[in-house]
Structure formats: structure tokens, C-alpha cells
Design a protein around this motif. Structure first.
Motif, PDB file in Angstrom:
ATOM      1  N   PRO A  45       0.846  -1.201   0.000  1.00 22.72           N
ATOM      2  CA  PRO A  45       0.000   0.000   0.000  1.00 22.72           C
ATOM      3  C   PRO A  45       0.881   1.251   0.000  1.00 22.72           C
ATOM      4  O   PRO A  45       1.924   1.276   0.661  1.00 22.72           O
ATOM      5  N   ILE A  46       0.476   2.269  -0.748  1.00 18.06           N
ATOM      6  CA  ILE A  46       1.228   3.523  -0.817  1.00 18.06           C
ATOM      7  C   ILE A  46       0.290   4.665  -0.439  1.00 18.06           C
ATOM      8  O   ILE A  46      -0.665   4.950  -1.174  1.00 18.06           O
ATOM      9  N   PRO A  47       0.526   5.329   0.692  1.00 21.07           N
ATOM     10  CA  PRO A  47      -0.324   6.462   1.074  1.00 21.07           C
ATOM     11  C   PRO A  47      -0.145   7.644   0.117  1.00 21.07           C
ATOM     12  O   PRO A  47       0.932   7.831  -0.465  1.00 21.07           O
ATOM     13  N   ILE A  48      -1.180   8.440  -0.030  1.00 14.55           N
ATOM     14  CA  ILE A  48      -1.098   9.629  -0.869  1.00 14.55           C
ATOM     15  C   ILE A  48       0.064  10.506  -0.399  1.00 14.55           C
ATOM     16  O   ILE A  48       0.307  10.649   0.800  1.00 14.55           O
ATOM     17  N   GLY A  49       0.832  11.036  -1.348  1.00 14.03           N
ATOM     18  CA  GLY A  49       1.977  11.881  -1.036  1.00 14.03           C
ATOM     19  C   GLY A  49       3.261  11.121  -0.773  1.00 14.03           C
ATOM     20  O   GLY A  49       4.323  11.719  -0.672  1.00 14.03           O
ATOM     21  N   HIS A  50       3.164   9.800  -0.658  1.00 15.66           N
ATOM     22  CA  HIS A  50       4.351   8.975  -0.418  1.00 15.66           C
ATOM     23  C   HIS A  50       4.891   8.454  -1.742  1.00 15.66           C
ATOM     24  O   HIS A  50       4.252   8.551  -2.774  1.00 15.66           O
ATOM     25  N   LYS A  51       6.073   7.864  -1.673  1.00 12.13           N
ATOM     26  CA  LYS A  51       6.777   7.425  -2.873  1.00 12.13           C
ATOM     27  C   LYS A  51       6.666   5.920  -3.074  1.00 12.13           C
ATOM     28  O   LYS A  51       6.577   5.171  -2.112  1.00 12.13           O
ATOM     29  N   VAL A  52       6.711   5.532  -4.361  1.00  7.25           N
ATOM     30  CA  VAL A  52       6.806   4.129  -4.749  1.00  7.25           C
ATOM     31  C   VAL A  52       8.110   3.965  -5.527  1.00  7.25           C
ATOM     32  O   VAL A  52       8.492   4.853  -6.289  1.00  7.25           O
ATOM     33  N   ALA A  53       8.798   2.853  -5.307  1.00  4.07           N
ATOM     34  CA  ALA A  53      10.048   2.581  -6.021  1.00  4.07           C
ATOM     35  C   ALA A  53       9.749   2.166  -7.460  1.00  4.07           C
ATOM     36  O   ALA A  53       8.898   1.311  -7.706  1.00  4.07           O
ATOM     37  N   LEU A  54      10.477   2.748  -8.392  1.00  2.00           N
ATOM     38  CA  LEU A  54      10.327   2.430  -9.808  1.00  2.00           C
ATOM     39  C   LEU A  54      11.321   1.375 -10.279  1.00  2.00           C
ATOM     40  O   LEU A  54      11.245   0.915 -11.408  1.00  2.00           O
ATOM     41  N   LYS A  55      12.256   1.031  -9.397  1.00  2.00           N
ATOM     42  CA  LYS A  55      13.244  -0.010  -9.702  1.00  2.00           C
ATOM     43  C   LYS A  55      13.757  -0.567  -8.385  1.00  2.00           C
ATOM     44  O   LYS A  55      13.555   0.022  -7.327  1.00  2.00           O
ATOM     45  N   ASP A  56      14.415  -1.715  -8.433  1.00  2.00           N
ATOM     46  CA  ASP A  56      15.062  -2.275  -7.245  1.00  2.00           C
ATOM     47  C   ASP A  56      16.223  -1.362  -6.866  1.00  2.00           C
ATOM     48  O   ASP A  56      16.962  -0.891  -7.740  1.00  2.00           O
ATOM     49  N   MET A  57      16.378  -1.115  -5.563  1.00  2.00           N
ATOM     50  CA  MET A  57      17.474  -0.276  -5.074  1.00  2.00           C
ATOM     51  C   MET A  57      18.156  -0.959  -3.886  1.00  2.00           C
ATOM     52  O   MET A  57      17.480  -1.522  -3.034  1.00  2.00           O
ATOM     53  N   HIS A  82       6.834   0.597  -1.116  1.00  2.00           N
ATOM     54  CA  HIS A  82       6.748   1.902  -0.468  1.00  2.00           C
ATOM     55  C   HIS A  82       8.169   2.400  -0.171  1.00  2.00           C
ATOM     56  O   HIS A  82       8.964   1.695   0.445  1.00  2.00           O
ATOM     57  N   ALA A  83       8.493   3.586  -0.630  1.00  2.00           N
ATOM     58  CA  ALA A  83       9.806   4.195  -0.386  1.00  2.00           C
ATOM     59  C   ALA A  83       9.585   5.436   0.476  1.00  2.00           C
ATOM     60  O   ALA A  83       8.925   6.386   0.049  1.00  2.00           O
TER      61      ALA A  83
END
Length: 93
Positions: A45-57, A82-83
Motif C-alpha cells: 500500500p502507498i499512502p497519498i503523497g508517499h513514494k513508490v520505487a520504480l526499480k530495485d534499489m 513503499h519508499a
């Protein structure tokens, strides 16, 4: 519908712009600088205003958001996760 936005195609994360993003959903992100769309499978789950990872880091990797270095990875992050402050820290201190 747009679920996430990012400025630069080289960004590592995108920002949630709607509420209620759930794990297991295929979402749409808008790359603002290129006016293009991309698809992303969200694994948490990703809360509004938070970041999602677009690649493995990995730990120590630099995180780019809106074309700017916003910090470093302090715990591994997989694409679609979730990042936030639990796995990214600023380099300022």
C-alpha cells in the motif's frame, strides 16, 4: 487515471497522487517532463503523497525524485514497494 507522478524518466521513485493505493494493483504513472505514461505493479500500500520505487534499489544507492538527489537507500527496496523514511535517509546529516 493517473496514480503516480514523476518529473524525469531517470527518477527512482514516483509520488502517489490519489488515496487508497493497494498492494497487487497495476497503476499508471505520468512522466511529466516527457508527457508519457508508464505502468507499475504496486506490491505494498502507498499512502497519498508517499513514494513508490520504480526499480530495485540497494543500500547506499542514490534516490532521485523530480530529477534531484533526495537521499540514499538505507534498507533494500524492491520495485513497487513503499519508499519512505524507513528505507531512505537524507545525505544532509
Amino acid at each position: 487515471m493517473i496514480h503516480f507522478v514523476l518529473h524525469d524518466a531517470n527518477d527512482c521513485v514516483a509520488v502517489a497522487v490519489i488515496e487508497g493505493i493497494e498492494a497487487g494493483k497495476n497503476m499508471t504513472a505520468w512522466i511529466m517532463d516527457d508527457d508519457k505514461m508508464m505502468k507499475l505493479d504496486v506490491t505494498q500500500p502507498i499512502p497519498i503523497g508517499h513514494k513508490v520505487a520504480l526499480k530495485d534499489m540497494a543500500v547506499g544507492d542514490t534516490v532521485m525524485k523530480y530529477g534531484v538527489d533526495i537521499g540514499k537507500v538505507v534498507a533494500p527496496i524492491k520495485k513497487g514497494e513503499h519508499a519512505h523514511v524507513h528505507n531512505i535517509k537524507t545525505k544532509r546529516w
